[in-house]
Design an enzyme around this catalytic site. Structure first.
Site, PDB file in Angstrom:
ATOM      1  N   ASP A  98      34.828  11.604  38.116  1.00 35.15           N
ATOM      2  CA  ASP A  98      34.131  11.515  36.871  1.00 35.15           C
ATOM      3  C   ASP A  98      32.672  11.561  37.009  1.00 35.15           C
ATOM      4  O   ASP A  98      32.062  10.933  38.040  1.00 35.15           O
ATOM      5  CB  ASP A  98      34.510  10.080  36.379  1.00 35.15           C
ATOM      6  CG  ASP A  98      34.132   9.915  35.099  1.00 35.15           C
ATOM      7  OD1 ASP A  98      33.037  10.491  34.528  1.00 35.15           O
ATOM      8  OD2 ASP A  98      34.686   9.187  34.124  1.00 35.15           O
ATOM      9  N   TYR A 130      26.469  12.770  26.293  1.00 29.53           N
ATOM     10  CA  TYR A 130      25.434  12.184  25.825  1.00 29.53           C
ATOM     11  C   TYR A 130      24.689  11.042  26.381  1.00 29.53           C
ATOM     12  O   TYR A 130      23.755  10.461  26.030  1.00 29.53           O
ATOM     13  CB  TYR A 130      26.227  11.320  24.675  1.00 29.53           C
ATOM     14  CG  TYR A 130      27.374  10.696  25.118  1.00 29.53           C
ATOM     15  CD1 TYR A 130      27.200   9.355  25.853  1.00 29.53           C
ATOM     16  CD2 TYR A 130      28.533  11.036  24.888  1.00 29.53           C
ATOM     17  CE1 TYR A 130      28.283   8.725  26.375  1.00 29.53           C
ATOM     18  CE2 TYR A 130      29.845  10.323  25.383  1.00 29.53           C
ATOM     19  CZ  TYR A 130      29.570   9.022  26.315  1.00 29.53           C
ATOM     20  OH  TYR A 130      30.491   8.520  26.713  1.00 29.53           O
ATOM     21  N   LYS A 131      24.881  11.047  28.030  1.00 29.26           N
ATOM     22  CA  LYS A 131      24.111  10.044  28.627  1.00 29.26           C
ATOM     23  C   LYS A 131      22.983  10.909  29.293  1.00 29.26           C
ATOM     24  O   LYS A 131      22.049  11.414  28.348  1.00 29.26           O
ATOM     25  CB  LYS A 131      24.937   9.568  29.696  1.00 29.26           C
ATOM     26  CG  LYS A 131      25.975   8.671  29.267  1.00 29.26           C
ATOM     27  CD  LYS A 131      26.948   8.039  30.241  1.00 29.26           C
ATOM     28  CE  LYS A 131      28.047   7.313  29.639  1.00 29.26           C
ATOM     29  NZ  LYS A 131      29.406   7.173  30.274  1.00 29.26           N
ATOM     30  N   PHE A 182      34.901   2.812  35.470  1.00 29.36           N
ATOM     31  CA  PHE A 182      34.746   2.303  34.072  1.00 29.36           C
ATOM     32  C   PHE A 182      36.211   2.171  33.505  1.00 29.36           C
ATOM     33  O   PHE A 182      36.909   2.898  33.525  1.00 29.36           O
ATOM     34  CB  PHE A 182      33.979   3.468  33.348  1.00 29.36           C
ATOM     35  CG  PHE A 182      33.392   3.266  32.028  1.00 29.36           C
ATOM     36  CD1 PHE A 182      32.344   2.589  31.794  1.00 29.36           C
ATOM     37  CD2 PHE A 182      34.378   3.656  30.835  1.00 29.36           C
ATOM     38  CE1 PHE A 182      31.885   2.376  30.224  1.00 29.36           C
ATOM     39  CE2 PHE A 182      33.929   3.360  29.476  1.00 29.36           C
ATOM     40  CZ  PHE A 182      32.713   2.822  29.395  1.00 29.36           C
ATOM     41  N   ARG A 230      20.610  -3.548  33.268  1.00 29.76           N
ATOM     42  CA  ARG A 230      20.700  -2.229  33.818  1.00 29.76           C
ATOM     43  C   ARG A 230      19.510  -1.352  33.387  1.00 29.76           C
ATOM     44  O   ARG A 230      19.300  -1.243  32.184  1.00 29.76           O
ATOM     45  CB  ARG A 230      21.996  -1.533  33.493  1.00 29.76           C
ATOM     46  CG  ARG A 230      22.235  -0.212  33.960  1.00 29.76           C
ATOM     47  CD  ARG A 230      23.932   0.268  33.688  1.00 29.76           C
ATOM     48  NE  ARG A 230      23.889   0.377  32.042  1.00 29.76           N
ATOM     49  CZ  ARG A 230      24.826   1.422  31.801  1.00 29.76           C
ATOM     50  NH1 ARG A 230      25.855   1.536  32.702  1.00 29.76           N
ATOM     51  NH2 ARG A 230      24.907   1.321  30.482  1.00 29.76           N
TER      52      ARG A 230
HETATM   53  C1  LIG Z   1      30.407   6.600  29.679  1.00 35.18           C
HETATM   54  C2  LIG Z   1      31.663   6.705  30.289  1.00 35.18           C
HETATM   55  C3  LIG Z   1      32.863   6.855  29.501  1.00 35.18           C
HETATM   56  C4  LIG Z   1      32.986   6.649  28.005  1.00 35.18           C
HETATM   57  O1  LIG Z   1      34.048   7.817  27.635  1.00 35.18           O
HETATM   58  P1  LIG Z   1      34.114   8.402  26.075  1.00 35.18           P
HETATM   59  O2  LIG Z   1      35.539   8.805  26.022  1.00 35.18           O
HETATM   60  O3  LIG Z   1      32.943   9.195  26.212  1.00 35.18           O
HETATM   61  O4  LIG Z   1      33.491   7.145  25.189  1.00 35.18           O
HETATM   62  C5  LIG Z   1      34.051   7.108  30.412  1.00 35.18           C
HETATM   63  N1  LIG Z   1      34.152   7.005  31.791  1.00 35.18           N
HETATM   64  C6  LIG Z   1      32.702   6.709  32.409  1.00 35.18           C
HETATM   65  C7  LIG Z   1      32.902   6.593  34.031  1.00 35.18           C
HETATM   66  C8  LIG Z   1      31.629   6.621  31.747  1.00 35.18           C
HETATM   67  O5  LIG Z   1      30.472   6.266  32.241  1.00 35.18           O
END
Ligand SMILES: *Cc1c(COP(=O)(O)O)cnc(C)c1O
Length: 396
Positions: free
Chosen positions: A183, A208-209, A112, A355
């Site tokens: 992660d 939040y996911k 990400f 997705r």
């Molecule tokens: C959703 C997601 C994020 C988002 O990070 P935030 O700081 O919570 O906005 C970061 N890394 C990955 C791999 C994600 O899937």
């Protein structure tokens, strides 16, 4: 297979099939009343006394233990706070400190972007010859050499759902003397994770996911217990201090995982998350995984039968996929808007990915078939080919 479906526990709007719980989980029904009660009975009545009387100060560790159970980590190894991006920064900087003779962070191009951006920012800030190296996901295993200080990977690829093998990869990373940061953004609440068994030094994730903590719910960080009392936290805020209320002029890291706290916790948001986490108390993650795979296999089979225009972007082999199925389509953005307009909510990831997330706590087989009928209608009748669906919103 036991039924883990718990639809009544969630607020799901009439006429919506929600296949985006991988991005923002829906509202658990118990949350609003409990948050309201926290606000009036605790914030309202107790005022500042709530930090002690309502145990707000322990909440980041208390909720951390609830998350720990979902990811196979022991009590006292996870703490909540800040956003996932901040937790990535913390894990990376502490990881680099464990290998001061090495200068490279290795990640993959499927990661990400925020994780990569945080690494880039850290490298720039350190100004000591550090480097972020990214390779294709399939190349990671062959790219770990003795220059690598930290390997930072997201277990489940946010676009395709492709998974890294956490245990095997961590073993490889350790064999080369590097530190492992996982992660778990698309793993926590999506599939069984054996954090302790993986032996990785650090893990981070968001809530939040799949964990349904609500927009802005705090992230988490795991530190392997044997390191928790010695890792150096880079973001040395007062609530990570050994004795914050001594108001010392100098920082001294707190005990264990507490040192990964930074500042005042978001109590209202943590309360929503704490209530949402109660739903997981009886969930067997292996049963959840089996149910998730069954839904995904059904979805893939029905889409491939009914919607020739979509090409599978996720691994076909179920064990190589997280809890989402993605498809490639040139006009994926417009197509997804047309699908959403008809009540099936998924999302779009550039450049061409449609997705769909599968969350067996509130999605069942009938939902999958109903969603496929709508997607087939949109795709086979080109209902997406309409200017209103082509204007990109700020959030896709
Ligand atoms: C959703 C997601 C994020 C988002 O990070 P935030 O700081 O919570 O906005 C970061 N890394 C990955 C791999 C994600 O899937």
């Amino acid at each position: 297979m036991a039924n883990i479906l718990n639809k009544d526990a969630f607020f799901l709007p009439e006429g919506v099939i929600y296949l985006d719980g991988n991005s923002l989980g829906p509202l658990p029904r118990a949350v609003p009343a409990r948050v309201q009660a926290m606000m009036t009975d605790e914030w309202g009545e107790m005022l500042i006394r709530g930090w002690n009387k309502a145990n707000w100060m322990e909440q980041p560790s208390r909720v951390g233990n609830m998350v720990a159970r979902i990811i196979g980590a022991p009590d006292g190894s996870v703490v909540m706070g800040d956003t996932l991006s901040i937790k990535v920064f913390q894990a990376l900087s502490s990881g680099l400190k464990l290998r001061e003779d090495r200068r490279v962070i290795l990640s993959d191009t499927g990661n990400f972007p925020s994780d990569l951006y945080m690494a880039e920012g850290l490298v720039k800030l350190l100004e000591q010859g550090y480097e972020l190296r990214t390779v294709a996901p399939e190349e990671v295993a062959n790219s770990i050499d003795e220059d690598i200080a930290v390997v930072m990977l997201t277990e489940v690829d946010y676009r395709t759902g492709r998974m890294h093998d956490m245990k095997a990869m961590t073993e490889l990373v350790h064999a080369k003397g590097a530190v492992m940061v996982w992660d778990l953004a698309h793993s926590a609440g999506a599939l069984p994770v054996d954090m302790a068994g993986s032996n990785a030094e650090f893990a981070v994730g968001c809530t939040y996911k799949y964990l349904n903590g609500g927009p802005g719910a705090p992230g988490f960080i795991y530190v392997r217990p044997d390191l928790a009392d010695s890792v150096e936290p880079a973001l040395s805020g007062w609530l990570g201090h050994r004795q914050p209320f001594e108001f010392d002029l100098h920082y001294a890291p707190g005990n264990g995982i507490e040192r990964m706290r930074v500042g005042t916790p978001p109590v209202i948001q943590l309360t929503a998350l704490e209530v949402a986490m109660e739903l997981w108390a009886d969930v067997d993650m292996n049963e959840l995984r089996a149910a998730s795979i069954a839904l995904q296999e059904q979805f893939i089979a029905e889409i491939e039968r009914d919607v020739p225009a979509l090409t599978l972007a996720s691994p076909r082999e179920a064990s190589m996929r997280g809890s989402q199925v993605s498809w490639r389509f040139e006009h994926g953005y417009a197509a997804m808007q047309a699908v959403i307009d008809r009540g099936v909510i998924g999302d779009f990831r550039a450049p061409d990915i449609m997705r769909f997330g599968f969350t067996p706590l509130y999605i069942d087989s009938a939902d999958v078939s109903a969603a496929v009928r709508i997607i087939a209608d949109v795709m086979n009748n080109k209902l997406w080919d309409d200017d209103t669906y082509k204007v990109k919103s700020r959030v896709t």
